[in-house]
Motif scaffolding. Structure first.
Motif, PDB file in Angstrom:
ATOM      1  N   UNK A  82       7.486 -55.112  29.669  1.00  0.00           N
ATOM      2  CA  UNK A  82       5.966 -55.482  29.592  1.00  0.00           C
ATOM      3  C   UNK A  82       5.582 -55.767  28.259  1.00  0.00           C
ATOM      4  N   UNK A  83       4.561 -56.509  28.177  1.00  0.00           N
ATOM      5  CA  UNK A  83       4.003 -56.814  26.752  1.00  0.00           C
ATOM      6  C   UNK A  83       3.354 -55.696  26.216  1.00  0.00           C
ATOM      7  N   UNK A  84       2.958 -55.631  24.744  1.00  0.00           N
ATOM      8  CA  UNK A  84       2.330 -54.740  24.416  1.00  0.00           C
ATOM      9  C   UNK A  84       0.815 -54.497  24.615  1.00  0.00           C
ATOM     10  N   UNK A  85       0.171 -55.662  25.316  1.00  0.00           N
ATOM     11  CA  UNK A  85      -1.100 -55.787  25.493  1.00  0.00           C
ATOM     12  C   UNK A  85      -1.212 -54.764  26.897  1.00  0.00           C
ATOM     13  N   UNK A  86      -0.267 -54.362  27.609  1.00  0.00           N
ATOM     14  CA  UNK A  86      -0.038 -53.548  28.659  1.00  0.00           C
ATOM     15  C   UNK A  86      -0.641 -52.139  28.348  1.00  0.00           C
ATOM     16  N   UNK A  87      -0.431 -51.918  27.124  1.00  0.00           N
ATOM     17  CA  UNK A  87      -0.906 -50.417  26.591  1.00  0.00           C
ATOM     18  C   UNK A  87      -2.415 -50.058  26.681  1.00  0.00           C
ATOM     19  N   UNK A  88      -3.228 -51.117  26.681  1.00  0.00           N
ATOM     20  CA  UNK A  88      -4.348 -51.101  26.728  1.00  0.00           C
ATOM     21  C   UNK A  88      -5.167 -51.811  28.127  1.00  0.00           C
ATOM     22  N   UNK A 126     -10.100 -51.672  49.671  1.00  0.00           N
ATOM     23  CA  UNK A 126     -10.602 -51.989  48.272  1.00  0.00           C
ATOM     24  C   UNK A 126      -9.347 -52.643  47.292  1.00  0.00           C
ATOM     25  N   UNK A 127      -8.341 -52.545  47.919  1.00  0.00           N
ATOM     26  CA  UNK A 127      -7.289 -53.356  47.563  1.00  0.00           C
ATOM     27  C   UNK A 127      -7.337 -55.094  47.780  1.00  0.00           C
ATOM     28  N   UNK A 128      -7.929 -55.226  48.869  1.00  0.00           N
ATOM     29  CA  UNK A 128      -8.183 -56.463  49.313  1.00  0.00           C
ATOM     30  C   UNK A 128      -9.408 -57.030  48.192  1.00  0.00           C
ATOM     31  N   UNK A 129     -10.270 -56.277  48.068  1.00  0.00           N
ATOM     32  CA  UNK A 129     -11.489 -56.860  47.206  1.00  0.00           C
ATOM     33  C   UNK A 129     -10.859 -56.991  45.730  1.00  0.00           C
ATOM     34  N   UNK A 130     -10.419 -56.001  45.094  1.00  0.00           N
ATOM     35  CA  UNK A 130      -9.944 -55.905  43.785  1.00  0.00           C
ATOM     36  C   UNK A 130      -8.698 -55.271  43.554  1.00  0.00           C
ATOM     37  N   UNK A 131      -7.467 -56.042  43.706  1.00  0.00           N
ATOM     38  CA  UNK A 131      -6.321 -55.626  43.715  1.00  0.00           C
ATOM     39  C   UNK A 131      -5.861 -55.256  42.322  1.00  0.00           C
ATOM     40  N   UNK A 132      -5.250 -54.099  41.990  1.00  0.00           N
ATOM     41  CA  UNK A 132      -4.667 -53.579  40.654  1.00  0.00           C
ATOM     42  C   UNK A 132      -3.526 -52.865  40.923  1.00  0.00           C
ATOM     43  N   UNK A 133      -2.363 -53.507  40.763  1.00  0.00           N
ATOM     44  CA  UNK A 133      -1.221 -52.701  41.314  1.00  0.00           C
ATOM     45  C   UNK A 133      -0.976 -51.134  40.649  1.00  0.00           C
ATOM     46  N   UNK A 134      -1.293 -50.877  39.545  1.00  0.00           N
ATOM     47  CA  UNK A 134      -1.355 -49.594  39.055  1.00  0.00           C
ATOM     48  C   UNK A 134      -2.345 -48.607  39.540  1.00  0.00           C
ATOM     49  N   UNK A 150       0.913 -44.263  34.259  1.00  0.00           N
ATOM     50  CA  UNK A 150       0.772 -44.762  32.887  1.00  0.00           C
ATOM     51  C   UNK A 150       2.332 -44.685  32.259  1.00  0.00           C
ATOM     52  N   UNK A 151       2.791 -43.570  32.446  1.00  0.00           N
ATOM     53  CA  UNK A 151       4.118 -43.232  31.993  1.00  0.00           C
ATOM     54  C   UNK A 151       5.191 -44.317  31.890  1.00  0.00           C
ATOM     55  N   UNK A 152       5.175 -44.782  33.449  1.00  0.00           N
ATOM     56  CA  UNK A 152       6.177 -45.964  33.385  1.00  0.00           C
ATOM     57  C   UNK A 152       5.547 -47.309  32.818  1.00  0.00           C
ATOM     58  N   UNK A 153       4.395 -47.448  32.456  1.00  0.00           N
ATOM     59  CA  UNK A 153       4.097 -48.552  31.826  1.00  0.00           C
ATOM     60  C   UNK A 153       4.495 -48.180  30.511  1.00  0.00           C
ATOM     61  N   UNK A 154       4.540 -47.176  29.758  1.00  0.00           N
ATOM     62  CA  UNK A 154       4.667 -46.770  28.517  1.00  0.00           C
ATOM     63  C   UNK A 154       6.434 -47.238  28.275  1.00  0.00           C
ATOM     64  N   UNK A 155       6.968 -46.649  29.203  1.00  0.00           N
ATOM     65  CA  UNK A 155       8.332 -46.854  29.234  1.00  0.00           C
ATOM     66  C   UNK A 155       8.823 -48.209  29.399  1.00  0.00           C
ATOM     67  N   UNK A 156       8.180 -49.039  30.231  1.00  0.00           N
ATOM     68  CA  UNK A 156       8.401 -50.417  30.391  1.00  0.00           C
ATOM     69  C   UNK A 156       8.054 -51.353  29.047  1.00  0.00           C
ATOM     70  N   UNK A 157       7.299 -50.801  28.469  1.00  0.00           N
ATOM     71  CA  UNK A 157       6.782 -51.608  27.253  1.00  0.00           C
ATOM     72  C   UNK A 157       7.718 -51.404  26.069  1.00  0.00           C
ATOM     73  N   UNK A 158       8.342 -50.061  26.139  1.00  0.00           N
ATOM     74  CA  UNK A 158       9.182 -49.451  24.886  1.00  0.00           C
ATOM     75  C   UNK A 158      10.393 -50.264  25.362  1.00  0.00           C
ATOM     76  N   UNK A 159      10.943 -50.636  26.522  1.00  0.00           N
ATOM     77  CA  UNK A 159      12.274 -51.245  26.619  1.00  0.00           C
ATOM     78  C   UNK A 159      12.208 -53.101  26.726  1.00  0.00           C
TER      79      UNK A 159
END
Length: 232
Positions: free
Chosen positions: A129-135, A175-183, A117-126
């Motif tokens: 990534x869009x603000x929607x990624x925070x939730x 599991x990644x083949x059934x429901x892939x979520x990168x994070x 989650x910390x890389x997501x916060x950093x990516x949104x800050x710069x």
């Protein structure tokens, strides 16, 4: 003459007493799983959303979010986690105790969550990534469970160790083949590495572990240290 209980059934109460952390945690997951299945859908959705370890919740109430997110199993009472969870944590707790098992679980759960989650916060800050990624909806015991399973592998003799590690890898890939979520997949990989990092710790504090000619040849130093300390 009455019939005696099968040996495995005779050992069951003793085994449960030896794993209080696993037993208590499994009962909690069963309780929340039943509520997720039988409770009001709107209330359940709100509770899961509030338990999500996304950037927004972590920034507002980090400790509470990390705690409550680990009180749910994805899939509720029918989740396969509820089958695997007591088997893995119970096996680890019998070898290293409840406090150390809880420590490995929390380390995997907390570190894997923060490192995703910390890389997501950093990516949104710069602005990457869009603000929607925070939730986002992210909860459950998978990170801690994977860390414990990998730590347990470090206590096994070589062949079962690699079988267990291979099984973990196959389950994660499926599991990644059934429901892939990168994070989530990134978090699972981190949890696996955290479990490997715990190998020296769990080996040093193990009460006992299986022994064989293979393990004596491959890891004679650890086996020797067990004999010297009197562990069985």
């Amino acid at each position: 003459m009455g019939l005696s209980k099968p040996p495995r059934l005779n050992r069951l109460p003793r085994t449960l007493i030896r794993v209080p952390f696993t037993l208590g945690y499994t009962l909690v997951l069963l309780g929340t799983g039943l509520y997720a299945r039988l409770g009001d859908p709107g209330t359940v959705h709100d509770l899961l959303a509030d338990s999500s370890t996304d950037v927004s919740h972590l920034s507002q109430r980090p400790l509470l979010t990390l705690l409550v997110s680990a009180l749910w199993a994805v899939g509720g009472v029918t989740s396969p986690y509820l089958v695997v969870f007591p088997l893995v944590l119970g096996a680890l707790e019998r070898r290293v105790g409840g406090v150390r098992t809880a420590g490995v679980f929390l380390l995997g759960h907390v570190l894997a969550t923060l490192l995703t989650e910390l890389p997501v916060a950093a990516s949104v800050a710069v602005g990457h990534l869009p603000d929607s990624s925070l939730r986002r909806l992210d909860y459950g015991v998978s990170y801690g469970l994977i860390a414990c399973a990998t730590a347990l592998a470090g206590l096994l003799v070589p062949r079962p160790r690699w079988v267990l590690l291979g099984g973990i890898g196959l389950v994660l890939a499926a599991g990644s083949l059934v429901d892939f979520d990168p994070l989530t997949e990134w978090g699972h990989g981190l949890a696996l590495l955290i479990g490997v990092v715990c190998w020296p710790y769990v080996r040093r504090n193990a009460r006992w572990r299986p022994s064989s000619k293979d393990s004596d040849a491959a890891e004679g130093g650890f086996a020797h240290s067990e004999r010297v300390s009197g562990n069985t």
